[in-house]
Design a protein around this motif. Structure first.
Motif, PDB file in Angstrom:
ATOM      1  N   PRO A   1      45.223  53.898   2.297  1.00 54.21           N
ATOM      2  CA  PRO A   1      46.511  54.276   1.717  1.00 54.21           C
ATOM      3  C   PRO A   1      47.009  55.650   2.120  1.00 54.21           C
ATOM      4  CG  PRO A   1      44.784  54.324   0.060  1.00 54.21           C
ATOM      5  CD  PRO A   1      44.188  53.698   1.278  1.00 54.21           C
ATOM      6  N   GLN A   2      46.123  56.496   2.664  1.00 49.38           N
ATOM      7  CA  GLN A   2      46.538  57.843   3.041  1.00 49.38           C
ATOM      8  C   GLN A   2      46.623  58.030   4.555  1.00 49.38           C
ATOM      9  OE1 GLN A   2      43.689  60.258   0.837  1.00 49.38           O
ATOM     10  NE2 GLN A   2      45.109  60.435  -0.874  1.00 49.38           N
ATOM     11  N   ALA A   3      46.679  56.916   5.295  1.00 48.61           N
ATOM     12  CA  ALA A   3      46.792  57.014   6.750  1.00 48.61           C
ATOM     13  C   ALA A   3      48.066  57.749   7.149  1.00 48.61           C
ATOM     14  CB  ALA A   3      46.777  55.623   7.369  1.00 48.61           C
ATOM     15  N   ALA A   4      48.018  58.380   8.317  1.00 49.38           N
ATOM     16  CA  ALA A   4      49.171  59.144   8.790  1.00 49.38           C
ATOM     17  C   ALA A   4      50.327  58.250   9.200  1.00 49.38           C
ATOM     18  CB  ALA A   4      48.757  60.030   9.964  1.00 49.38           C
ATOM     19  N   SER A   5      50.019  57.009   9.571  1.00 46.96           N
ATOM     20  CA  SER A   5      51.060  56.060   9.970  1.00 46.96           C
ATOM     21  C   SER A   5      50.507  54.649   9.870  1.00 46.96           C
ATOM     22  CB  SER A   5      51.526  56.329  11.405  1.00 46.96           C
ATOM     23  OG  SER A   5      50.499  56.010  12.331  1.00 46.96           O
ATOM     24  N   VAL A   6      51.402  53.678   9.839  1.00 50.60           N
ATOM     25  CA  VAL A   6      50.978  52.281   9.841  1.00 50.60           C
ATOM     26  C   VAL A   6      50.245  51.966  11.137  1.00 50.60           C
ATOM     27  CG1 VAL A   6      51.797  49.900   9.856  1.00 50.60           C
ATOM     28  CG2 VAL A   6      52.779  51.541   8.242  1.00 50.60           C
ATOM     29  N   ALA A   7      50.735  52.493  12.251  1.00 48.57           N
ATOM     30  CA  ALA A   7      50.073  52.250  13.540  1.00 48.57           C
ATOM     31  C   ALA A   7      48.650  52.799  13.528  1.00 48.57           C
ATOM     32  CB  ALA A   7      50.883  52.872  14.670  1.00 48.57           C
ATOM     33  N   ALA A   8      48.450  53.948  12.925  1.00 47.60           N
ATOM     34  CA  ALA A   8      47.101  54.519  12.857  1.00 47.60           C
ATOM     35  C   ALA A   8      46.192  53.633  12.020  1.00 47.60           C
ATOM     36  CB  ALA A   8      47.163  55.924  12.257  1.00 47.60           C
ATOM     37  N   ALA A   9      46.720  53.111  10.907  1.00 48.36           N
ATOM     38  CA  ALA A   9      45.908  52.290  10.001  1.00 48.36           C
ATOM     39  C   ALA A   9      45.500  50.977  10.643  1.00 48.36           C
ATOM     40  CB  ALA A   9      46.677  52.028   8.711  1.00 48.36           C
ATOM     41  N   TYR A  10      46.367  50.412  11.481  1.00 47.19           N
ATOM     42  CA  TYR A  10      46.105  49.094  12.059  1.00 47.19           C
ATOM     43  C   TYR A  10      45.604  49.178  13.503  1.00 47.19           C
ATOM     44  CZ  TYR A  10      48.112  46.572   8.108  1.00 47.19           C
ATOM     45  OH  TYR A  10      48.338  46.040   6.866  1.00 47.19           O
ATOM     46  N   VAL A  11      46.381  49.769  14.373  1.00 52.29           N
ATOM     47  CA  VAL A  11      46.062  49.728  15.797  1.00 52.29           C
ATOM     48  C   VAL A  11      44.981  50.737  16.160  1.00 52.29           C
ATOM     49  CG1 VAL A  11      46.990  49.924  18.132  1.00 52.29           C
ATOM     50  CG2 VAL A  11      48.377  48.895  16.315  1.00 52.29           C
ATOM     51  N   ASP A  12      45.157  51.982  15.748  1.00 57.30           N
ATOM     52  CA  ASP A  12      44.178  53.001  16.118  1.00 57.30           C
ATOM     53  C   ASP A  12      42.805  52.689  15.519  1.00 57.30           C
ATOM     54  OD1 ASP A  12      46.240  54.215  17.427  1.00 57.30           O
ATOM     55  OD2 ASP A  12      46.514  55.840  15.972  1.00 57.30           O
ATOM     56  N   PHE A  13      42.776  52.195  14.284  1.00 61.94           N
ATOM     57  CA  PHE A  13      41.496  51.830  13.670  1.00 61.94           C
ATOM     58  C   PHE A  13      40.788  50.747  14.468  1.00 61.94           C
ATOM     59  CE2 PHE A  13      38.728  49.459  10.887  1.00 61.94           C
ATOM     60  CZ  PHE A  13      38.107  50.430  10.120  1.00 61.94           C
ATOM     61  N   THR A  14      41.556  49.830  15.077  1.00 63.31           N
ATOM     62  CA  THR A  14      40.984  48.663  15.743  1.00 63.31           C
ATOM     63  C   THR A  14      40.565  48.946  17.180  1.00 63.31           C
ATOM     64  OG1 THR A  14      42.370  47.272  14.323  1.00 63.31           O
ATOM     65  CG2 THR A  14      41.467  46.213  16.272  1.00 63.31           C
ATOM     66  N   ARG A  15      41.015  50.058  17.765  1.00 60.60           N
ATOM     67  CA  ARG A  15      40.715  50.321  19.189  1.00 60.60           C
ATOM     68  C   ARG A  15      39.211  50.316  19.494  1.00 60.60           C
ATOM     69  NH1 ARG A  15      45.315  51.313  21.813  1.00 60.60           N
ATOM     70  NH2 ARG A  15      47.031  52.279  20.655  1.00 60.60           N
ATOM     71  N   PRO A  16      38.358  50.974  18.709  1.00 61.82           N
ATOM     72  CA  PRO A  16      36.926  50.918  19.023  1.00 61.82           C
ATOM     73  C   PRO A  16      36.379  49.496  19.014  1.00 61.82           C
ATOM     74  CG  PRO A  16      37.375  52.693  17.483  1.00 61.82           C
ATOM     75  CD  PRO A  16      38.633  51.885  17.577  1.00 61.82           C
ATOM     76  N   ALA A  17      36.848  48.663  18.074  1.00 62.38           N
ATOM     77  CA  ALA A  17      36.372  47.281  18.009  1.00 62.38           C
ATOM     78  C   ALA A  17      36.831  46.494  19.224  1.00 62.38           C
ATOM     79  CB  ALA A  17      36.871  46.612  16.734  1.00 62.38           C
ATOM     80  N   ALA A  18      38.068  46.727  19.690  1.00 61.39           N
ATOM     81  CA  ALA A  18      38.549  46.028  20.878  1.00 61.39           C
ATOM     82  C   ALA A  18      37.669  46.342  22.078  1.00 61.39           C
ATOM     83  CB  ALA A  18      40.005  46.407  21.154  1.00 61.39           C
ATOM     84  N   GLY A  19      37.286  47.601  22.216  1.00 63.11           N
ATOM     85  CA  GLY A  19      36.385  47.966  23.311  1.00 63.11           C
ATOM     86  C   GLY A  19      35.029  47.307  23.172  1.00 63.11           C
ATOM     87  N   ALA A  20      34.505  47.250  21.953  1.00 61.66           N
ATOM     88  CA  ALA A  20      33.192  46.652  21.728  1.00 61.66           C
ATOM     89  C   ALA A  20      33.213  45.141  21.929  1.00 61.66           C
ATOM     90  CB  ALA A  20      32.700  46.986  20.320  1.00 61.66           C
TER      91      ALA A  20
END
Length: 294
Positions: free
Chosen positions: A75-94
């Motif tokens: 709920p305190q993310a800096a942006s919706v993109a950060a909460a969804y896309v940026d959070f998921t980037r490490p998993a996409a690489g893995a």
């Protein structure tokens, strides 16, 4: 090996129960394993940490054939993109690094709609799906409308004031789904190792229903008058900010509600294959009644 993220959340803990009942080996990623039940700790492998951390997901996805992907609330993310896309980037690489074959993710209705680009959390969710799909993994996005279970978050207000609130028109009939049905659909896809390709799977609940109709059913189930009250979008956003949400995430919630009020969740035709068993009345009997009355 099946990997389950967010295993203690509303949907994730029910997916875990379905996998336990199926008797298959699975692994969970948990920031706080103490929140897992004794049954899960005894029956699953546990990787401790956040599934937004590259090292954690590399460990969790090692040897995995399928992953259940669900974001934790931020709920305190800096942006919706950060909460969804940026959070998921490490998993996409893995996913690519570890050669995972299939991903089942929780996402939203709206793909292909002109409203989807300005729908807050929905916009972020669909961008997250695109990132996962870009890895080439076989992908099923369980595309959901609003959850019946969200109404239970207003249980105290329903009990004390006889009201529940939203900025969406009270007469607009929209699909609504119980989280237990979403979990059951997710488990079916996770247990099926025969599918390939990438697509959304609409999960629309049993019926389209308006908030005014919900109020009538809640009143009948609880044996007391409960009314639905439509509030302004500004008031809706202000409530989230008051509860500690960042400005960006509160705006994301508000933009999503606005898009739903414009018919975003009505973009997929209802078919028997897209419908799930739990009616709103049944959910009220099974879940809301105890949440309100104790």
């Amino acid at each position: 090996m099946i990997v389950v993220t967010a295993p203690t959340g509303d949907i994730g803990h029910q997916v875990v129960q379905d996998l336990l009942h199926a008797g298959v080996p699975f692994r969970v990623v948990a920031r706080d394993p103490s929140r897992l039940t004794d049954e899960v700790r005894a029956g699953a492998e546990i990787v401790t940490g956040s599934h937004g951390d590259a090292g954690v997901v590399r460990e969790a996805f090692d040897g995995a054939s399928a992953v259940f992907w669900l974001l934790p609330p931020d709920p305190q993310a800096a942006s919706v993109a950060a909460a969804y896309v940026d959070f998921t980037r490490p998993a996409a690489g893995a996913l690519k690094e570890q050669g995972v074959k299939r991903v089942v993710a929780i996402t939203a209705l709206g793909r292909g709609s002109p409203l989807a680009s300005k729908a807050g959390y929905v916009t972020g969710s669909l961008a997250m799906d695109d990132l996962i799909a870009s890895t080439g993994v076989a992908f099923r996005g369980l595309a959901n409308p609003s959850f019946m279970d969200n109404i239970a978050r207003q249980a105290i207000t329903i009990r004390d004031q006889g009201k529940f609130f939203s900025p969406i028109s009270g007469d607009l009939r929209l699909p609504s789904v119980a989280t237990r049905d979403i979990a059951a659909v997710a488990a079916r896809w996770l247990l099926d190792d025969s599918w390939t390709g990438q697509s959304d799977v609409p999960v629309l609940g049993r019926e389209d229903i308006s908030f005014n109709e919900m109020a009538e059913i809640i009143s009948d189930v609880l044996g007391k008058t409960v009314n639905y009250q439509q509030i302004s979008f500004d008031a809706y956003k202000a409530r989230f900010v008051q509860f500690g949400m960042s400005e960006a995430m509160a705006q994301g919630m508000t933009d999503m509600a606005w898009a739903k009020d414009q018919g975003l969740d009505l973009t997929v035709p209802r078919t028997p294959g897209h419908s799930t068993p739990t009616s709103f009345r049944q959910w009220c009997e099974d879940s809301l009644k105890s949440a309100v009355l104790g």
